[in-house]
Design an enzyme around this catalytic site. Structure first.
Site, short mmCIF file in Angstrom:
data_model
loop_
_atom_site.label_atom_id
_atom_site.label_comp_id
_atom_site.label_asym_id
_atom_site.label_seq_id
_atom_site.Cartn_x
_atom_site.Cartn_y
_atom_site.Cartn_z
N SER A 290 0.84 -1.26 0.11
CA SER A 290 0.09 0.00 0.10
C SER A 290 0.83 1.20 0.09
O SER A 290 1.69 1.38 -0.91
CB SER A 290 -0.99 0.03 0.87
OG SER A 290 -1.90 0.88 1.07
N HIS B 12 -8.32 -4.26 -1.10
CA HIS B 12 -7.06 -3.89 -0.71
C HIS B 12 -6.30 -4.72 0.19
O HIS B 12 -4.84 -4.54 0.27
CB HIS B 12 -7.32 -2.50 -0.01
CG HIS B 12 -6.00 -1.48 0.19
ND1 HIS B 12 -5.45 -1.14 -1.00
CD2 HIS B 12 -5.30 -1.30 1.19
CE1 HIS B 12 -4.34 -0.34 -0.62
NE2 HIS B 12 -4.39 -0.39 0.71
N ASP C 90 -10.21 -3.36 -5.46
CA ASP C 90 -9.47 -2.38 -4.65
C ASP C 90 -9.87 -1.07 -4.67
O ASP C 90 -9.88 -0.61 -5.58
CB ASP C 90 -7.97 -2.64 -4.77
CG ASP C 90 -7.24 -1.74 -3.77
OD1 ASP C 90 -7.80 -0.83 -3.04
OD2 ASP C 90 -5.94 -1.86 -3.76
C1 MLT Z 1 -1.29 6.15 -0.32
O1 MLT Z 1 -1.60 7.08 0.32
O2 MLT Z 1 -0.07 5.91 -0.34
C2 MLT Z 1 -2.33 5.20 -0.81
O3 MLT Z 1 -3.50 5.83 -0.72
C3 MLT Z 1 -2.31 3.84 -0.08
C4 MLT Z 1 -2.50 4.04 1.41
O4 MLT Z 1 -1.75 4.47 1.99
O5 MLT Z 1 -3.62 4.02 1.60
#
Ligand code: MLT
Length: 208
Positions: free
Chosen positions: A107, A188, A157
């Site tokens: 992520s 996700h 996701d």
């Molecule tokens: C981010 O902010 O890098 C993406 O939205 C992934 C997350 O951290 O949720």
């Protein structure tokens, strides 16, 4: 020796043949979050696991988020360079070869690993990007010959636009990286199929 700039966990390797692994957690994680999958995917590897130094309502991240999918790109670049400099300093401190270093990011950590590949490709050899998206589109093509990258995405996701895995793959391939994209019937959160493809990716790296 000066202190390293990120709070981090370092675990020495027990198998010199296994590559060192850089673990980059998702939002709200910390330096312990990915230790178990790091050990599982690449047994015997040294593990370097920094904690993101940005807080979003108390949740650690590696760069700021203005809104879902909206970033201050100058800040992303600045923090990517700061993390790259940390990696070089930690590699010197712990005697790790960055020419073999494999990033494993989830992520926000996957987005951070992708930013490292795009802006500072010399600090990583390969990367496993679990649920990444396109954050940066660098003006200069990065030198990514010899870098292998696995993108593991979720078809359902809600955080990641559906075309981003292939867009990110195209950015990395433009620099010469060998990129594999796997899209699972998943959201996700990681599912067994992510573990399967990531485990296989590390197994083929470790068998070379
Ligand atoms: C981010 O902010 O890098 C993406 O939205 C992934 C997350 O951290 O949720």
């Amino acid at each position: 020796m000066s202190p390293l700039s990120y709070i981090h966990h370092f675990e020495p390797g027990t198998n010199p043949a296994a590559p060192p692994v850089l673990l980059l957690h998702g939002t709200g994680g910390d330096e312990t979050s990915l230790l178990a999958i790091g050990r599982q995917f690449s047994p015997g590897s040294a593990l370097l696991s920094p904690r993101g130094d940005v807080l979003e309502n108390g949740a650690p991240r590696f760069f700021r988020r203005i809104a879902e999918g909206v970033f201050d790109l100058a800040e992303v670049e600045q923090r990517t360079h700061a993390l790259a400099d940390f990696i070089l300093a930690a590699a010197a401190r712990y005697d790790l070869a960055t020419t073999r270093l494999v990033a494993l990011g989830f992520s926000n950590g996957a987005n951070t690993a992708a930013s490292l590949l795009l802006l500072r490709p010399e600090v990583l050899a390969h990367a496993v990007l679990l649920r990444p998206m396109v954050v940066l589109q660098p003006a200069q093509t990065p030198a990514l010959d010899g870098h292998q990258v696995l993108i593991s995405a979720g078809q359902f996701d809600p955080l990641m636009p559906a075309d981003h895995p292939e867009k990110l793959a195209a950015l990395l391939r433009r620099g010469g990286a060998e990129v594999t994209v796997c899209v699972h019937a998943a959201s996700h959160q990681l599912v067994p199929a992510d573990h399967a493809v990531a485990g296989a990716f590390f197994a083929q790296l470790n068998s070379r």
